[in-house]
Design a protein around this motif. Structure first.
Motif, mmCIF file in Angstrom:
data_model
loop_
_atom_site.group_PDB
_atom_site.id
_atom_site.type_symbol
_atom_site.label_atom_id
_atom_site.label_comp_id
_atom_site.label_asym_id
_atom_site.label_seq_id
_atom_site.Cartn_x
_atom_site.Cartn_y
_atom_site.Cartn_z
ATOM 1 N N ILE A 1 82.773 8.896 -44.434
ATOM 2 C CA ILE A 1 83.747 10.112 -44.573
ATOM 3 C C ILE A 1 83.383 11.302 -44.144
ATOM 4 O O ILE A 1 84.032 12.090 -43.521
ATOM 5 C CB ILE A 1 84.220 10.119 -46.059
ATOM 6 N N ASP A 2 82.161 11.947 -44.577
ATOM 7 C CA ASP A 2 81.585 13.104 -44.005
ATOM 8 C C ASP A 2 81.414 13.170 -42.505
ATOM 9 O O ASP A 2 81.759 14.012 -41.830
ATOM 10 C CB ASP A 2 80.189 13.128 -44.581
ATOM 11 N N ILE A 3 81.306 12.048 -41.663
ATOM 12 C CA ILE A 3 81.269 12.023 -40.470
ATOM 13 C C ILE A 3 82.746 11.971 -39.747
ATOM 14 O O ILE A 3 83.126 12.764 -38.886
ATOM 15 C CB ILE A 3 80.500 10.741 -40.040
ATOM 16 N N ILE A 4 83.460 11.250 -40.673
ATOM 17 C CA ILE A 4 84.838 11.426 -40.052
ATOM 18 C C ILE A 4 85.543 12.796 -40.161
ATOM 19 O O ILE A 4 86.229 13.287 -39.228
ATOM 20 C CB ILE A 4 85.810 10.497 -40.943
ATOM 21 N N GLU A 5 85.116 13.630 -41.256
ATOM 22 C CA GLU A 5 85.559 14.709 -41.270
ATOM 23 C C GLU A 5 84.811 15.694 -40.383
ATOM 24 O O GLU A 5 85.680 16.593 -39.433
ATOM 25 C CB GLU A 5 85.461 15.287 -42.844
ATOM 26 N N ARG A 6 83.773 15.741 -40.312
ATOM 27 C CA ARG A 6 83.007 16.643 -39.336
ATOM 28 C C ARG A 6 83.449 16.283 -37.841
ATOM 29 O O ARG A 6 83.464 17.337 -37.191
ATOM 30 C CB ARG A 6 81.559 16.371 -39.318
ATOM 31 N N MET B 1 90.071 3.449 -46.802
ATOM 32 C CA MET B 1 91.378 4.110 -46.582
ATOM 33 C C MET B 1 91.811 4.804 -47.922
ATOM 34 O O MET B 1 92.514 5.815 -47.800
ATOM 35 C CB MET B 1 92.296 3.106 -46.221
ATOM 36 N N SER B 2 91.351 4.086 -49.155
ATOM 37 C CA SER B 2 91.942 4.668 -50.288
ATOM 38 C C SER B 2 91.200 6.230 -50.673
ATOM 39 O O SER B 2 92.003 7.052 -51.025
ATOM 40 C CB SER B 2 91.715 3.456 -51.373
ATOM 41 N N ARG B 3 90.090 6.035 -50.249
ATOM 42 C CA ARG B 3 89.296 7.340 -50.597
ATOM 43 C C ARG B 3 89.775 8.631 -49.730
ATOM 44 O O ARG B 3 89.915 9.665 -49.976
ATOM 45 C CB ARG B 3 87.657 6.998 -50.681
ATOM 46 N N LEU B 4 89.963 7.865 -48.342
ATOM 47 C CA LEU B 4 90.263 8.905 -47.375
ATOM 48 C C LEU B 4 91.775 9.708 -47.765
ATOM 49 O O LEU B 4 92.074 10.928 -47.560
ATOM 50 C CB LEU B 4 90.763 8.306 -46.002
ATOM 51 N N LEU B 5 92.446 8.778 -48.033
ATOM 52 C CA LEU B 5 94.067 9.311 -48.756
ATOM 53 C C LEU B 5 93.723 10.163 -49.738
ATOM 54 O O LEU B 5 94.481 11.158 -50.028
ATOM 55 C CB LEU B 5 94.946 8.179 -49.030
ATOM 56 N N GLU B 6 93.086 9.573 -50.792
ATOM 57 C CA GLU B 6 93.029 10.641 -51.815
ATOM 58 C C GLU B 6 92.294 11.971 -51.619
ATOM 59 O O GLU B 6 92.695 12.901 -52.333
ATOM 60 C CB GLU B 6 91.907 9.690 -52.952
ATOM 61 N N TYR B 7 91.199 11.781 -50.851
ATOM 62 C CA TYR B 7 90.404 13.000 -50.696
ATOM 63 C C TYR B 7 91.113 14.172 -49.680
ATOM 64 O O TYR B 7 91.257 15.275 -50.094
ATOM 65 C CB TYR B 7 89.067 13.025 -49.784
ATOM 66 N N ARG B 8 91.955 13.570 -48.939
ATOM 67 C CA ARG B 8 92.853 14.160 -48.177
ATOM 68 C C ARG B 8 94.150 15.054 -49.082
ATOM 69 O O ARG B 8 94.287 16.153 -48.963
ATOM 70 C CB ARG B 8 93.627 13.658 -47.028
#
Length: 160
Positions: free
Chosen positions: A45-50, A83-90
């Motif tokens: 997730i850090d890489i996806i965001e960066r 996917m669950s975490r990405l949605l939650e964090y966003r």
């Protein structure tokens, strides 16, 4: 636009990124997971965001018969958790993404064998393969998706 390739392994999760033109995949390293690929999700997730990744291609190790085995089910579970975490964090503002990336599962049968072959062809000692094979497998998974995208985008010269 950047895509991320992911090869889930028992010891390491291999990662690859595309170039912005979506032409070539290149390795960006491994995340050590010591038997549980779920341990890599936060780092991914850090890489996806960066990198502002727009699409994630996760390798699914189907059996040679094409059926799903335990490893394929684990890859699907990992993908659902990502996917669950990405949605939650966003949604909670914990990460800054324009959009949640599209996640695709890609058949990765024999990518490890091909990765070992490529490393050998590049005269890398077999004893040095282990730390490199997962990220090279991620390159193959991602490159396959990029090549398919380009093949779909090329207009056919045949009349319908």
């Amino acid at each position: 636009m950047v895509w991320l390739g992911v090869d889930l392994g028992e010891a390491r999760v291999g990662l690859a990124l595309s170039d912005p033109e979506l032409t070539f995949a290149h390795p960006i390293g491994n995340i050590k997971v010591h038997g549980n690929a779920m341990d890599a999700i936060e780092d991914v997730i850090d890489i996806i965001e960066r990198e502002q990744v727009e699409r994630i291609i996760v390798g699914v190790p189907l059996l040679l018969s094409g059926k799903q085995g335990e490893s394929a089910r684990k890859a699907q579970g990992w993908t659902r958790e990502l996917m669950s975490r990405l949605l939650e964090y966003r949604n909670t503002g914990q990460i800054q993404l324009n959009d949640v990336p599209i996640v695709e599962l890609q058949d990765e049968r024999l990518t490890t064998v091909a990765a070992h072959r490529q490393l050998s062809d590049n005269q890398i000692s077999t004893r040095n393969h282990r730390p490199m094979v997962d990220q090279q497998s991620a390159v193959l998974i991602l490159q396959s998706a990029l090549d398919a995208r380009h093949a779909d985008a090329i207009p056919s010269n045949e009349a319908a």
